[in-house]
Design a protein around this motif. Structure first.
Motif, short mmCIF file in Angstrom:
data_model
loop_
_atom_site.label_atom_id
_atom_site.label_comp_id
_atom_site.label_asym_id
_atom_site.label_seq_id
_atom_site.Cartn_x
_atom_site.Cartn_y
_atom_site.Cartn_z
N LEU A 1 48.35 39.35 49.91
CA LEU A 1 49.10 40.55 49.56
C LEU A 1 49.40 40.49 48.07
O LEU A 1 49.71 39.42 47.52
N SER A 2 49.36 41.62 47.40
CA SER A 2 49.56 41.63 45.95
C SER A 2 50.96 41.14 45.57
O SER A 2 51.15 40.58 44.50
N ARG A 3 51.93 41.30 46.45
CA ARG A 3 53.28 40.83 46.12
C ARG A 3 53.36 39.31 46.04
O ARG A 3 54.31 38.76 45.50
N LEU A 4 52.35 38.60 46.54
CA LEU A 4 52.30 37.14 46.45
C LEU A 4 51.50 36.67 45.24
O LEU A 4 51.38 35.47 45.00
N GLU A 5 50.95 37.60 44.49
CA GLU A 5 50.07 37.25 43.37
C GLU A 5 50.78 36.37 42.35
O GLU A 5 50.21 35.38 41.88
N SER A 6 52.02 36.67 41.99
CA SER A 6 52.72 35.87 40.98
C SER A 6 52.93 34.43 41.45
O SER A 6 52.86 33.50 40.65
N ILE A 7 53.15 34.24 42.75
CA ILE A 7 53.29 32.88 43.28
C ILE A 7 51.97 32.14 43.16
O ILE A 7 51.92 30.99 42.74
N ALA A 8 50.87 32.81 43.51
CA ALA A 8 49.55 32.18 43.41
C ALA A 8 49.22 31.84 41.95
O ALA A 8 48.72 30.76 41.65
N LEU A 9 49.54 32.77 41.04
CA LEU A 9 49.28 32.52 39.62
C LEU A 9 50.11 31.35 39.12
O LEU A 9 49.64 30.55 38.30
N SER A 10 51.34 31.20 39.60
CA SER A 10 52.19 30.08 39.18
C SER A 10 51.65 28.74 39.65
O SER A 10 52.02 27.69 39.13
N GLN A 11 50.76 28.77 40.64
CA GLN A 11 50.13 27.55 41.15
C GLN A 11 48.80 27.25 40.45
O GLN A 11 48.06 26.36 40.84
N GLY A 12 48.47 28.04 39.43
CA GLY A 12 47.24 27.82 38.68
C GLY A 12 46.04 28.55 39.23
O GLY A 12 44.92 28.33 38.78
N LEU A 13 46.24 29.43 40.20
CA LEU A 13 45.13 30.20 40.76
C LEU A 13 44.88 31.44 39.91
O LEU A 13 45.74 31.87 39.15
N LEU A 14 43.71 32.00 40.04
CA LEU A 14 43.33 33.22 39.35
C LEU A 14 43.27 34.36 40.36
O LEU A 14 43.01 34.14 41.53
N SER A 15 43.46 35.57 39.87
CA SER A 15 43.45 36.74 40.75
C SER A 15 42.34 37.68 40.33
O SER A 15 42.14 37.92 39.14
N PHE A 16 41.63 38.23 41.32
CA PHE A 16 40.54 39.16 41.09
C PHE A 16 40.63 40.27 42.11
O PHE A 16 41.06 40.06 43.23
N PRO A 17 40.18 41.46 41.76
CA PRO A 17 40.14 42.52 42.78
C PRO A 17 39.05 42.21 43.81
O PRO A 17 38.06 41.56 43.50
N LEU A 18 39.29 42.65 45.02
CA LEU A 18 38.26 42.50 46.05
C LEU A 18 37.02 43.29 45.65
O LEU A 18 37.12 44.31 44.98
N PRO A 19 35.84 42.85 46.08
CA PRO A 19 34.61 43.58 45.76
C PRO A 19 34.36 44.78 46.67
O PRO A 19 33.26 45.30 46.72
N PHE A 20 35.36 45.20 47.41
CA PHE A 20 35.31 46.39 48.25
C PHE A 20 36.74 46.88 48.42
O PHE A 20 37.69 46.17 48.10
N LEU A 21 36.90 48.12 48.88
CA LEU A 21 38.23 48.67 49.07
C LEU A 21 38.78 48.32 50.45
O LEU A 21 38.04 48.33 51.43
N ILE A 22 40.05 48.01 50.50
CA ILE A 22 40.71 47.69 51.76
C ILE A 22 42.01 48.49 51.82
O ILE A 22 42.67 48.65 50.79
N PRO A 23 42.37 49.01 52.98
CA PRO A 23 43.65 49.74 53.04
C PRO A 23 44.81 48.79 52.81
O PRO A 23 44.69 47.58 52.99
N ASN A 24 45.93 49.35 52.39
CA ASN A 24 47.12 48.54 52.21
C ASN A 24 47.51 47.88 53.52
O ASN A 24 47.29 48.40 54.60
N PHE A 25 48.10 46.72 53.40
CA PHE A 25 48.55 45.93 54.53
C PHE A 25 49.99 46.33 54.83
O PHE A 25 50.81 46.38 53.92
N ASN A 26 50.30 46.61 56.07
CA ASN A 26 51.66 47.01 56.44
C ASN A 26 52.46 45.79 56.90
O ASN A 26 52.06 45.11 57.83
N ASP A 27 53.58 45.53 56.20
CA ASP A 27 54.54 44.54 56.68
C ASP A 27 55.38 45.21 57.74
O ASP A 27 55.77 46.37 57.60
N SER A 28 55.66 44.49 58.81
CA SER A 28 56.48 45.05 59.89
C SER A 28 57.47 44.02 60.38
O SER A 28 57.21 42.82 60.33
#
Length: 150
Positions: free
Chosen positions: A99-126
């Motif tokens: 989920l994009s809201r976890l991106e900053s946590i992943a980046l803080s761990q030294g990971l890189l972020s890239f867009p998916l090579p296809f479109l995906i609908p938003n994920f619903n938290d419930s």
């Protein structure tokens, strides 16, 4: 370039639980060692994946889409949590779609972020809870708190 898209996959929940959508989160791709220009589909599929799988029998929208175009990804790790996948991919060549809201946590761990090579609908938290606790004051309080802080 037009990216292929994934339609919302139907999901079913047992009748013994109540569900309330809380928030919609865009999805991003996070991985360790690839180029900054994005990741083509073939490269995305070449790497092993760490996935969050909440129900053993469910297929993710990504896997449904890939099956529809005659492709598949290699699943190297299944966990019940996106957060545990962040830790799992550090220092490896595993890919985790988060989920994009976890991106900053992943980046803080030294990971890189890239867009998916296809479109995906938003994920619903419930929020999901058993119906027998519907009237429980502490459950009502917690659900209200979570909904207000979204």
């Amino acid at each position: 370039m037009v990216k292929p898209s994934i339609s919302d996959a139907p999901s079913t929940m047992p009748v013994t639980v109540s569900v309330r959508p809380v928030k919609t989160c865009p999805v991003s791709l996070v991985l360790m060692e690839l180029i900054d220009e994005g990741v083509p589909l073939d490269e995305y599929l070449r790497y092993p994946h760490a996935i969050a799988q909440f129900r053993a029998s469910s297929s993710s929208p990504i896997d449904v889409f890939l099956k529809g175009i005659g492709r598949h990804r290699i699943i190297a790790l299944r966990s019940p949590s996106f957060m545990s996948n962040i830790t799992a991919v550090v220092g490896t060549k595993l890919i985790a779609t988060l989920l994009s809201r976890l991106e900053s946590i992943a980046l803080s761990q030294g990971l890189l972020s890239f867009p998916l090579p296809f479109l995906i609908p938003n994920f619903n938290d419930s929020l999901v809870w058993h119906r027998r606790t519907e009237a429980d004051p502490s459950g009502i309080w917690l659900r209200r708190l979570l909904i207000e802080t979204r």
